[in-house]
Design a protein around this motif. Structure first.
Motif, PDB file in Angstrom:
ATOM      1  N   ASP A 181       0.822  -1.218   0.000  1.00 28.18           N
ATOM      2  CA  ASP A 181       0.000   0.000   0.000  1.00 28.18           C
ATOM      3  C   ASP A 181       0.853   1.264   0.000  1.00 28.18           C
ATOM      4  N   GLY A 182       2.034   1.198   0.637  1.00 25.74           N
ATOM      5  CA  GLY A 182       2.880   2.387   0.725  1.00 25.74           C
ATOM      6  C   GLY A 182       4.003   2.433  -0.281  1.00 25.74           C
ATOM      7  N   ALA A 183       4.168   1.373  -1.073  1.00 20.68           N
ATOM      8  CA  ALA A 183       5.279   1.321  -2.025  1.00 20.68           C
ATOM      9  C   ALA A 183       4.989   2.219  -3.223  1.00 20.68           C
ATOM     10  N   THR A 184       5.964   3.025  -3.596  1.00 19.29           N
ATOM     11  CA  THR A 184       5.810   3.914  -4.751  1.00 19.29           C
ATOM     12  C   THR A 184       6.770   3.568  -5.887  1.00 19.29           C
ATOM     13  N   GLY A 185       7.875   2.929  -5.558  1.00 17.69           N
ATOM     14  CA  GLY A 185       8.877   2.658  -6.585  1.00 17.69           C
ATOM     15  C   GLY A 185       8.729   1.326  -7.271  1.00 17.69           C
ATOM     16  N   ALA A 186       7.842   0.454  -6.776  1.00 19.71           N
ATOM     17  CA  ALA A 186       7.673  -0.877  -7.358  1.00 19.71           C
ATOM     18  C   ALA A 186       6.217  -1.303  -7.215  1.00 19.71           C
ATOM     19  N   ASP A 187       5.774  -2.131  -8.154  1.00 22.91           N
ATOM     20  CA  ASP A 187       4.428  -2.695  -8.086  1.00 22.91           C
ATOM     21  C   ASP A 187       4.478  -4.066  -7.427  1.00 22.91           C
ATOM     22  N   PHE A 188       3.435  -4.410  -6.692  1.00 21.19           N
ATOM     23  CA  PHE A 188       3.319  -5.730  -6.081  1.00 21.19           C
ATOM     24  C   PHE A 188       2.331  -6.578  -6.880  1.00 21.19           C
ATOM     25  N   LEU A 189       2.681  -7.841  -7.055  1.00 25.14           N
ATOM     26  CA  LEU A 189       1.802  -8.786  -7.731  1.00 25.14           C
ATOM     27  C   LEU A 189       1.786 -10.072  -6.915  1.00 25.14           C
ATOM     28  N   PHE A 190       0.615 -10.441  -6.421  1.00 21.04           N
ATOM     29  CA  PHE A 190       0.453 -11.628  -5.588  1.00 21.04           C
ATOM     30  C   PHE A 190      -0.136 -12.741  -6.457  1.00 21.04           C
ATOM     31  N   ALA A 191       0.669 -13.754  -6.748  1.00 26.42           N
ATOM     32  CA  ALA A 191       0.250 -14.827  -7.652  1.00 26.42           C
ATOM     33  C   ALA A 191      -0.088 -16.075  -6.850  1.00 26.42           C
ATOM     34  N   ASN A 192      -1.381 -16.329  -6.699  1.00 28.11           N
ATOM     35  CA  ASN A 192      -1.806 -17.524  -5.980  1.00 28.11           C
ATOM     36  C   ASN A 192      -1.493 -18.757  -6.811  1.00 28.11           C
ATOM     37  N   GLN A 193      -0.988 -19.784  -6.142  1.00 28.88           N
ATOM     38  CA  GLN A 193      -0.543 -20.981  -6.826  1.00 28.88           C
ATOM     39  C   GLN A 193      -1.513 -22.145  -6.627  1.00 28.88           C
ATOM     40  N   GLY A 194      -2.169 -22.528  -7.734  1.00 31.56           N
ATOM     41  CA  GLY A 194      -2.920 -23.771  -7.762  1.00 31.56           C
ATOM     42  C   GLY A 194      -4.324 -23.760  -7.207  1.00 31.56           C
ATOM     43  N   GLU A 195      -4.872 -22.597  -6.860  1.00 26.04           N
ATOM     44  CA  GLU A 195      -6.201 -22.559  -6.247  1.00 26.04           C
ATOM     45  C   GLU A 195      -7.187 -21.788  -7.129  1.00 26.04           C
ATOM     46  N   GLN A 196      -8.471 -22.028  -6.886  1.00 25.04           N
ATOM     47  CA  GLN A 196      -9.519 -21.396  -7.679  1.00 25.04           C
ATOM     48  C   GLN A 196      -9.908 -20.048  -7.080  1.00 25.04           C
ATOM     49  N   SER A 197     -10.542 -19.213  -7.910  1.00 21.90           N
ATOM     50  CA  SER A 197     -10.856 -17.841  -7.509  1.00 21.90           C
ATOM     51  C   SER A 197     -11.758 -17.787  -6.278  1.00 21.90           C
ATOM     52  N   ALA A 198     -12.754 -18.699  -6.191  1.00 17.82           N
ATOM     53  CA  ALA A 198     -13.683 -18.676  -5.059  1.00 17.82           C
ATOM     54  C   ALA A 198     -12.948 -18.932  -3.751  1.00 17.82           C
ATOM     55  N   GLN A 199     -12.023 -19.869  -3.768  1.00 12.57           N
ATOM     56  CA  GLN A 199     -11.261 -20.197  -2.559  1.00 12.57           C
ATOM     57  C   GLN A 199     -10.361 -19.035  -2.142  1.00 12.57           C
ATOM     58  N   VAL A 200      -9.712 -18.411  -3.111  1.00  8.54           N
ATOM     59  CA  VAL A 200      -8.822 -17.284  -2.814  1.00  8.54           C
ATOM     60  C   VAL A 200      -9.623 -16.096  -2.311  1.00  8.54           C
ATOM     61  N   ASP A 201     -10.727 -15.799  -2.977  1.00  8.10           N
ATOM     62  CA  ASP A 201     -11.552 -14.663  -2.568  1.00  8.10           C
ATOM     63  C   ASP A 201     -12.139 -14.878  -1.179  1.00  8.10           C
ATOM     64  N   ARG A 202     -12.564 -16.101  -0.895  1.00  3.23           N
ATOM     65  CA  ARG A 202     -13.130 -16.405   0.426  1.00  3.23           C
ATOM     66  C   ARG A 202     -12.078 -16.217   1.520  1.00  3.23           C
ATOM     67  N   TYR A 203     -10.857 -16.647   1.250  1.00  4.14           N
ATOM     68  CA  TYR A 203      -9.797 -16.499   2.238  1.00  4.14           C
ATOM     69  C   TYR A 203      -9.490 -15.019   2.490  1.00  4.14           C
ATOM     70  N   LEU A 204      -9.318 -14.241   1.450  1.00  2.00           N
ATOM     71  CA  LEU A 204      -8.970 -12.830   1.611  1.00  2.00           C
ATOM     72  C   LEU A 204     -10.075 -12.070   2.326  1.00  2.00           C
ATOM     73  N   ARG A 205     -11.316 -12.372   1.998  1.00  2.27           N
ATOM     74  CA  ARG A 205     -12.430 -11.711   2.682  1.00  2.27           C
ATOM     75  C   ARG A 205     -12.488 -12.115   4.147  1.00  2.27           C
ATOM     76  N   GLY A 206     -12.261 -13.399   4.420  1.00  4.53           N
ATOM     77  CA  GLY A 206     -12.287 -13.872   5.802  1.00  4.53           C
ATOM     78  C   GLY A 206     -11.200 -13.254   6.646  1.00  4.53           C
ATOM     79  N   GLN A 207     -10.042 -12.986   6.037  1.00  6.18           N
ATOM     80  CA  GLN A 207      -8.924 -12.378   6.758  1.00  6.18           C
ATOM     81  C   GLN A 207      -8.942 -10.850   6.677  1.00  6.18           C
ATOM     82  N   ARG A 208      -9.903 -10.308   5.934  1.00  7.13           N
ATOM     83  CA  ARG A 208     -10.018  -8.863   5.720  1.00  7.13           C
ATOM     84  C   ARG A 208      -8.719  -8.293   5.151  1.00  7.13           C
ATOM     85  N   LEU A 209      -8.206  -9.003   4.171  1.00  7.67           N
ATOM     86  CA  LEU A 209      -6.978  -8.596   3.503  1.00  7.67           C
ATOM     87  C   LEU A 209      -7.308  -7.967   2.155  1.00  7.67           C
TER      88      LEU A 209
END
Length: 271
Positions: A181-209
């Protein structure tokens, strides 16, 4: 990627080289303590401790504010963060002390240190990659449905390979989201490995990330391309997508910031 896998155990290559050198040093001094003088065993234990503790202590002092807020992280050695020049200074100090106290054992001790350093260097030479891997020729779908390629966007990238089932991934993600959120000189890319969108979205929402960019690598193409033998893996990519540095395993806030600064400084110097 700079990593070594031994059965189920996975090591970052730099840390593996350091461990190999340390084991060699302690093993040789143990043998010499048996054959020459048992004082070498005590000396080698204190020397190894002083070297590692000194390297860690200087790193902690350099980033004291961050460690004071989470003092338990001082002992999280697996996250990385050592000032090896100061660690070498501690070893030299122990050598001087031994030379003053018992010159008869100094030659044996020096030979053990040289053996440890030699094995460390040889292991690093054999395991550390000297090539900068190019970006993969692949397009991935983001969690929001966009199509994203790796690299070529004209900005450095911090690429994190992770999964919801991975405990160290879960531990480092909140910190990485904050840094992103505070980085200005580089972009962040989070690449989930091997999981489906519903599972990833559910996890991030559950953790409020909230992560800036999340892509779904359901076939684990990136893990294969970068030879990531474990998760999490964080890669630091130049603006053309080539790998400039990597870190296997959980990464600390300080090491992450340090690598971003090196990456952006390099890109700034090339412009």
């Amino acid at each position: 990627m700079n990593a070594v896998a031994i059965g189920p155990l996975v090591f970052d290559a730099e840390r593996f080289a350091a461990i190999a050198g340390l084991v060699t040093f302690l093993g040789l001094t143990s043998f010499l303590a048996w054959r020459v003088d048992d004082k070498l065993a005590r000396w080698s234990t204190w020397t190894a401790f002083s070297g590692v503790a000194g390297a860690r202590a200087v790193h902690v002092l350099q980033h004291l504010d961050g460690f004071l807020s989470e003092p338990w992280r001082i002992f999280a050695l697996w996250q990385g963060g050592f000032s090896w020049a100061e660690g070498a200074g501690a070893v030299v100090t122990m050598m001087v002390i031994l030379f003053i106290r018992d010159r008869r054992l100094f030659t044996w001790a020096a030979a053990s240190v040289v053996a440890g350093v030699t094995i460390t260097g040889a292991t690093a030479f054999l395991t550390l990659s000297r090539t900068h891997a190019p970006p993969p020729d692949v397009t991935l779908q983001s969690l929001t449905g966009d199509r994203i390629t790796i690299g070529g966007g004209g900005r450095p990238i911090v690429l994190n390979l992770w999964a919801t089932w991975c405990p160290p991934c879960r531990r480092e993600l909140p910190m990485m989201a904050e840094i992103a959120d505070g980085a200005t000189g580089a972009d962040f890319l989070f690449a989930n490995q091997g999981e489906q969108s519903a599972q990833v979205d559910r996890y991030l929402r559950g953790q409020r990330l909230t992560l800036r960019k999340v892509v779904l690598d359901t076939q684990m193409t990136l893990s294969r391309h970068y030879s990531a033998v474990g998760l999490p893996a964080t890669l630091f990519l130049a603006d053309d997508g080539t790998v400039m540095a990597s870190h296997l395993g959980e990464i600390s806030r300080e090491v992450l910031i340090q690598q971003i600064e090196r990456l952006t400084d390099r890109e700034g110097n090339l412009q």
